[in-house]
Write a protein that holds these residues in place. Structure first.
Motif, PDB file in Angstrom:
ATOM      1  N   THR A 101       0.825  -1.210   0.000  1.00 52.25           N
ATOM      2  CA  THR A 101       0.000   0.000   0.000  1.00 52.25           C
ATOM      3  C   THR A 101       0.863   1.265   0.000  1.00 52.25           C
ATOM      4  OG1 THR A 101      -0.259  -0.267   2.401  1.00 52.25           O
ATOM      5  CG2 THR A 101      -2.091  -0.973   1.013  1.00 52.25           C
ATOM      6  N   VAL A 102       2.056   1.202   0.585  1.00 57.84           N
ATOM      7  CA  VAL A 102       2.981   2.333   0.473  1.00 57.84           C
ATOM      8  C   VAL A 102       3.357   2.543  -0.989  1.00 57.84           C
ATOM      9  CG1 VAL A 102       5.306   3.171   1.008  1.00 57.84           C
ATOM     10  CG2 VAL A 102       3.917   2.159   2.806  1.00 57.84           C
ATOM     11  N   MET A 112      -0.902   3.299   7.944  1.00 59.61           N
ATOM     12  CA  MET A 112      -2.163   2.958   8.609  1.00 59.61           C
ATOM     13  C   MET A 112      -2.613   1.542   8.255  1.00 59.61           C
ATOM     14  SD  MET A 112      -3.044   5.218  10.735  1.00 59.61           S
ATOM     15  CE  MET A 112      -4.668   4.528  11.082  1.00 59.61           C
ATOM     16  N   CYS A 113      -2.346   1.104   7.040  1.00 58.80           N
ATOM     17  CA  CYS A 113      -2.680  -0.269   6.655  1.00 58.80           C
ATOM     18  C   CYS A 113      -1.860  -1.254   7.487  1.00 58.80           C
ATOM     19  CB  CYS A 113      -2.417  -0.474   5.166  1.00 58.80           C
ATOM     20  SG  CYS A 113      -2.984  -2.070   4.528  1.00 58.80           S
ATOM     21  N   LEU A 407     -13.628  -4.876  12.143  1.00 61.65           N
ATOM     22  CA  LEU A 407     -13.371  -3.566  11.554  1.00 61.65           C
ATOM     23  C   LEU A 407     -11.933  -3.491  11.041  1.00 61.65           C
ATOM     24  CD1 LEU A 407     -15.242  -1.042  11.395  1.00 61.65           C
ATOM     25  CD2 LEU A 407     -13.922  -0.110  13.292  1.00 61.65           C
ATOM     26  N   MET A 408     -10.975  -3.972  11.850  1.00 59.85           N
ATOM     27  CA  MET A 408      -9.560  -3.935  11.452  1.00 59.85           C
ATOM     28  C   MET A 408      -9.301  -4.835  10.240  1.00 59.85           C
ATOM     29  SD  MET A 408      -8.751  -1.970  13.888  1.00 59.85           S
ATOM     30  CE  MET A 408      -9.488  -1.528  15.456  1.00 59.85           C
ATOM     31  N   ILE A 409      -9.924  -6.014  10.248  1.00 60.61           N
ATOM     32  CA  ILE A 409      -9.718  -6.967   9.160  1.00 60.61           C
ATOM     33  C   ILE A 409     -10.186  -6.380   7.835  1.00 60.61           C
ATOM     34  CG2 ILE A 409     -10.433  -9.213   8.244  1.00 60.61           C
ATOM     35  CD1 ILE A 409     -10.624 -10.181  11.156  1.00 60.61           C
ATOM     36  N   CYS A 410     -11.419  -5.867   7.828  1.00 59.78           N
ATOM     37  CA  CYS A 410     -11.948  -5.281   6.588  1.00 59.78           C
ATOM     38  C   CYS A 410     -11.120  -4.074   6.159  1.00 59.78           C
ATOM     39  CB  CYS A 410     -13.406  -4.866   6.783  1.00 59.78           C
ATOM     40  SG  CYS A 410     -14.545  -6.252   6.971  1.00 59.78           S
ATOM     41  N   LEU A 415      -7.926  -2.133   1.802  1.00 60.49           N
ATOM     42  CA  LEU A 415      -6.862  -1.249   1.322  1.00 60.49           C
ATOM     43  C   LEU A 415      -5.879  -2.004   0.435  1.00 60.49           C
ATOM     44  CD1 LEU A 415      -5.879   1.079   4.321  1.00 60.49           C
ATOM     45  CD2 LEU A 415      -6.856   1.741   2.112  1.00 60.49           C
ATOM     46  N   THR A 416      -5.526  -3.221   0.829  1.00 68.07           N
ATOM     47  CA  THR A 416      -4.581  -4.012   0.036  1.00 68.07           C
ATOM     48  C   THR A 416      -5.173  -4.365  -1.320  1.00 68.07           C
ATOM     49  OG1 THR A 416      -3.726  -4.963   2.091  1.00 68.07           O
ATOM     50  CG2 THR A 416      -3.098  -6.046   0.052  1.00 68.07           C
TER      51      THR A 416
END
Length: 519
Positions: A101-102, A112-113, A407-410, A415-416
């Protein structure tokens, strides 16, 4: 030199492109093959543990449509797995979601990802340790026939001490590297799948003989997601289903230690996904046929047993002797996942440190075992501290952190997936395969997970979500979930002051590849 240039694979054609700052980490290469990588992915998911803890909850939400919801949860995960495979082919970097994602969206989104992955893993590790502890004492009580021994799990001091010991053992095994990890996992995953297969066969036999009063006949309507009574029930069941698949990407985190790092981890992830969905469907269908999805008696949705279905079904379905084997399988599942779940968090922290997004000390690699030594130990300490504090403060808070996990998983999976389509945007129309696997499938998967993220965020506002507790009228699950993400934002701002080069994009550069690994 790039990762691919330092470690070209047989049959790969690596064509020149700027390295964009991608770095080697000093991990032990060629430590695990295709089978070992797939086993790590399956182990991290912990299929037997996931089934015993979510079969009842899912049945309570969607009734007999549970198999359909398992398939619905599998779809976005499969689509995202294609994104991981394509990104890994271009950049087999142990930082996975963070690094990719970077490269696609820049340092702030990437940081953040990475934070989303790290905090999700810490929550899961603490929960797995707690479950393994409970089943340890439950199994000890079953074997000894002593209720007083089984009741030791209810002693808070004994429970915490046992939990910390299990975390320490898991940390030590992970510290010793992929060879030690692989050997332990073959045994534990094999045990899980064999016992699960025996349970499925015996459940079908019980269903066929009508031995259990609440059993029901199979119907193809169970595979119809549109038969769920409401959209709210469907999304709640889907969120549980997505949690049941979480962790398969652990085999991608070992890409720098895998034989054939550009291709093997992606193939292993797909193999793990197929094994998981097959196991879940077979178990869900067999269990429903044997005992039904109702809320009475042995029914899966019975609120008295829904949080630990196998504890209730072990004896009635498998008998007193084989029933103990099911307890062993749940303990093995939690213990195996506890050990392998250290893999992604330690390697993500290692990568973030190597690219100067975290303090440099986390980039230390054990010279003997060639593992992210300090990152692994810190993850173990953080897990133990988190679980101890949450257990002492409030059982409700601990439960709500687990609800916030979805929430964290989604967040980081979506994002990936979007990062894949954006990173390869210059190649999407090069061929039909590129359009499908680098663009269409990742975008669909990311969109589905983003929708679940939004719906879950909305539902979390209600105090009734999770344990039912609230903070100033707002659901505590919402406060915890959003609070943990905001905490990541605060830490990111602190690191931006300490490591401005990374956040200016000077260490790991954002890019669009023009030339990548050839098919």
């Amino acid at each position: 030199m790039t990762q691919l240039e330092t470690r070209p694979q047989v049959g790969d054609t690596v064509r020149g492109r700027p390295d964009g700052g991608v770095r080697t980490k000093g991990l032990g290469g060629n430590s695990v093959g295709l089978l070992g990588s797939a086993v790590i992915g399956i182990s991290t998911v912990a299929p037997v543990y996931c089934l015993t803890s979510t079969l009842g909850s899912t049945a309570g939400e969607v009734g007999l449509q549970m198999p359909a919801v398992f398939l619905a949860g599998f779809l976005p995960m499969l689509l995202v797995a294609f994104a991981y495979r394509e990104l890994n082919r271009a950049m087999p970097d142990c930082g996975t979601s963070f690094t990719w994602t970077v490269k696609a969206f820049g340092p702030h989104v990437g940081w953040m990802c990475g934070w989303g992955l790290v905090i999700a893993t810490i929550i899961v590790l603490s929960n797995l340790a707690g479950v393994a502890t409970s089943y340890f004492w439950l199994l000890a009580g079953e074997i000894s026939g002593s209720e007083s021994i089984a009741a030791l799990d209810g002693n808070k001091a004994v429970h915490i001490i046992t939990c910390l010991v299990l975390i320490a053992v898991a940390t030590a095994i992970s510290y010793r590297g992929m060879t030690a990890t692989k050997g332990v996992q073959y045994a534990l995953v094999g045990l899980q799948l064999v016992v699960l297969a025996v349970f499925v066969v015996l459940a079908f036999q019980k269903a066929g003989s009508g031995a259990l009063d609440t059993g029901v006949d199979f119907s193809w309507s169970w595979m119809n997601p549109f038969a769920v009574q409401s959209f709210a029930a469907f999304t709640a069941g889907l969120s549980l289903s997505i949690f049941m698949y979480w962790g398969w990407d652990a085999c991608l985190s070992t890409n720098e230690e895998t034989t054939g790092s550009a291709r093997t981890p992606g193939r292993a992830a797909l193999i793990a996904m197929v094994v998981l969905v097959g196991s879940y469907l077979a178990t869900g269908i067999a269990a429903q046929m044997a005992v039904g999805a109702g809320d009475k008696g042995l029914g899966l949705a019975n609120p008295d047993t829904s949080d630990n279905v196998f504890a209730a079904l072990a004896g009635p379905v498998m008998g007193p002797v084989l029933g103990i084997a099911l307890f062993v399988a749940v303990l093995a599942s939690a213990a195996a996942s506890l050990q392998t779940t250290f893999i992604p968090v330690a390697r993500t922290v290692l990568a973030m440190s190597a690219y100067e997004a975290l303090p440099a000390s986390f980039a230390r690699v054990s010279p003997r075992f060639r593992t992210p030594g300090k990152a692994t130990v810190v993850a173990g300490v953080a897990t133990g501290a988190f679980y101890t504090v949450m257990t002492l403060v409030s059982e409700h808070v601990l439960v709500d952190t687990i609800y916030a996990l979805g929430l964290m998983i989604c967040f980081y999976y979506a994002l990936t997936a979007f990062a894949c389509a954006w990173y390869f945007r210059g190649e999407l129309f090069r061929s039909g395969r590129d359009f499908a696997f680098k663009g269409l499938f990742p975008v669909l998967g990311g969109t589905l997970l983003a929708a679940v993220f939004g719906k879950t965020l909305y539902d979390m506002w209600d105090p009734a979500y999770g344990s039912g507790s609230a903070v100033l009228g707002v659901g505590s699950v919402f406060v915890i979930g959003v609070g943990l993400l905001l905490l990541g934002g605060v830490i990111m701002l602190v690191m931006q002051r300490r490591s401005p080069a990374f956040f200016r994009g000077e260490v790991l550069t954002k890019e669009t590849p023009s030339l990548v690994v050839a098919d």
